[in-house]
Motif scaffolding. Structure first.
Motif, PDB file in Angstrom:
ATOM      1  N   VAL A 278       0.818  -1.213   0.000  1.00 51.85           N
ATOM      2  CA  VAL A 278       0.000   0.000   0.000  1.00 51.85           C
ATOM      3  C   VAL A 278       0.848   1.257   0.000  1.00 51.85           C
ATOM      4  N   THR A 279       0.372   2.242  -0.732  1.00 53.76           N
ATOM      5  CA  THR A 279       0.900   3.599  -0.674  1.00 53.76           C
ATOM      6  C   THR A 279      -0.165   4.502  -0.066  1.00 53.76           C
ATOM      7  N   VAL A 280       0.265   5.360   0.839  1.00 55.91           N
ATOM      8  CA  VAL A 280      -0.609   6.387   1.398  1.00 55.91           C
ATOM      9  C   VAL A 280       0.005   7.728   1.058  1.00 55.91           C
ATOM     10  N   GLY A 281      -0.764   8.580   0.383  1.00 53.09           N
ATOM     11  CA  GLY A 281      -0.229   9.856  -0.066  1.00 53.09           C
ATOM     12  C   GLY A 281      -0.754  11.026   0.726  1.00 53.09           C
ATOM     13  N   SER A 282      -1.804  11.662   0.219  1.00 48.80           N
ATOM     14  CA  SER A 282      -2.321  12.898   0.812  1.00 48.80           C
ATOM     15  C   SER A 282      -2.756  12.741   2.260  1.00 48.80           C
ATOM     16  N   ALA A 283      -3.172  11.547   2.662  1.00 46.00           N
ATOM     17  CA  ALA A 283      -3.646  11.343   4.027  1.00 46.00           C
ATOM     18  C   ALA A 283      -2.517  11.212   5.040  1.00 46.00           C
ATOM     19  N   LEU A 284      -1.288  11.017   4.580  1.00 48.81           N
ATOM     20  CA  LEU A 284      -0.153  10.809   5.480  1.00 48.81           C
ATOM     21  C   LEU A 284       0.280  12.139   6.099  1.00 48.81           C
TER      22      LEU A 284
END
Length: 278
Positions: free
Chosen positions: A244-250
């Motif tokens: 998984v990649t988490v972008g804007s929520a990180l």
């Protein structure tokens, strides 16, 4: 080598460094336009790409992706590329690189330290897979250094692969058969669910389930993860084997999900994803 021939991998957090107009950004994926190099921005980092690469290196997180979001013809491509190369040099062998990759430039990114190059647009023409071009790319970069980006957008009841920075639909549907056929040419897949990318509206459950049901080589899912329930959901639907990649929520990119908590949850035991804990 397929995961059926080796120990299956548990879900891993795969970091991202998206670079647009020379800056590390998080954008709304479907908003990207080559004309005038425009995109709806969720976050623009003050730090450069090498900063994030060093951070990921300190935590020992591997196989994240650096994506150049400007086309080669853009006036901003040079500065975007310089950022990407600096990040690769800051973490040799620890990051993958994509965006405008062809057989002619794949070697430059690999020589700069990329573990893999990530490709979509080059292997499609007239909306279909061009196997001659794919084979040429494998010949130049090597299968073990190649990631195919099968990013998708919904079209009626299907998910079609999109190219050219997610702006052009192909005629190729994301199915288990497509994954099976293309897995013969690459080491991993990267799948962005573009319709939910950067919108904080939850993951594409059908896509996540499809990837988890197939799951024969490493796959990284990106798009829509905006809280820890989304992360748990992906872990369950992906059978704990979809990365998984988490972008804007990180929180690294202005979001609310704590970086270290995301790392911890990805490593949690089977009880989280097999249905015993909901």
């Amino acid at each position: 080598m397929h995961l059926t021939e080796r120990q299956e991998q548990d879900m891993e957090f795969r970091p991202c460094i998206d670079i647009h107009n020379g800056s590390v950004k998080q954008i709304v994926g479907g908003s990207l336009q080559d004309e005038k190099d425009e995109a709806v921005e969720n976050y623009v980092a003050k730090q450069d790409a090498a900063f994030f690469a060093r951070l990921y290196r300190e935590y020992g997180i591997r196989n994240g992706h650096i994506i150049l979001l400007n086309p080669v013809i853009s006036v901003h491509y040079k500065e975007t590329k310089e950022q990407a190369l600096a990040a690769l040099r800051a973490y040799p062998g620890g990051m993958q690189a994509g965006g405008g990759i062809t057989p002619d430039n794949a070697g430059e990114f690999l020589d700069a330290g990329a573990s893999h190059v990530i490709v979509t647009s080059y292997v499609f023409k007239d909306g279909r897979i061009q196997y001659d071009k794919l084979k040429n790319l494998v010949h130049k970069a090597g299968k073990k250094h190649l990631v195919l980006d099968l990013s998708v957008r919904r079209s009626q009841d299907r998910y079609l692969i999109v190219t050219d920075r997610w702006q052009k639909y192909t005629h190729v549907e994301l199915t288990e058969q497509t994954l099976e056929e293309l897995s013969e040419y690459c080491d991993e897949f990267l799948v962005h669910a573009v319709d939910v990318e950067g919108k904080a509206g939850g993951i594409e459950r059908q896509v996540a389930k499809l990837l988890g049901d197939w799951g024969k080589i490493p796959i990284t899912y990106a798009g829509g993860v905006h809280n820890f329930e989304d992360l748990r959901c992906l872990k369950r639907l992906g059978r704990n084997r979809v990365h998984v990649t988490v972008g804007s929520a990180l929180d690294l990119f202005g979001g609310t999900m704590a970086f270290e908590e995301v790392l911890r949850m990805c490593k949690e035991e089977e009880a989280i994803w097999d249905g015993r804990i909901q």
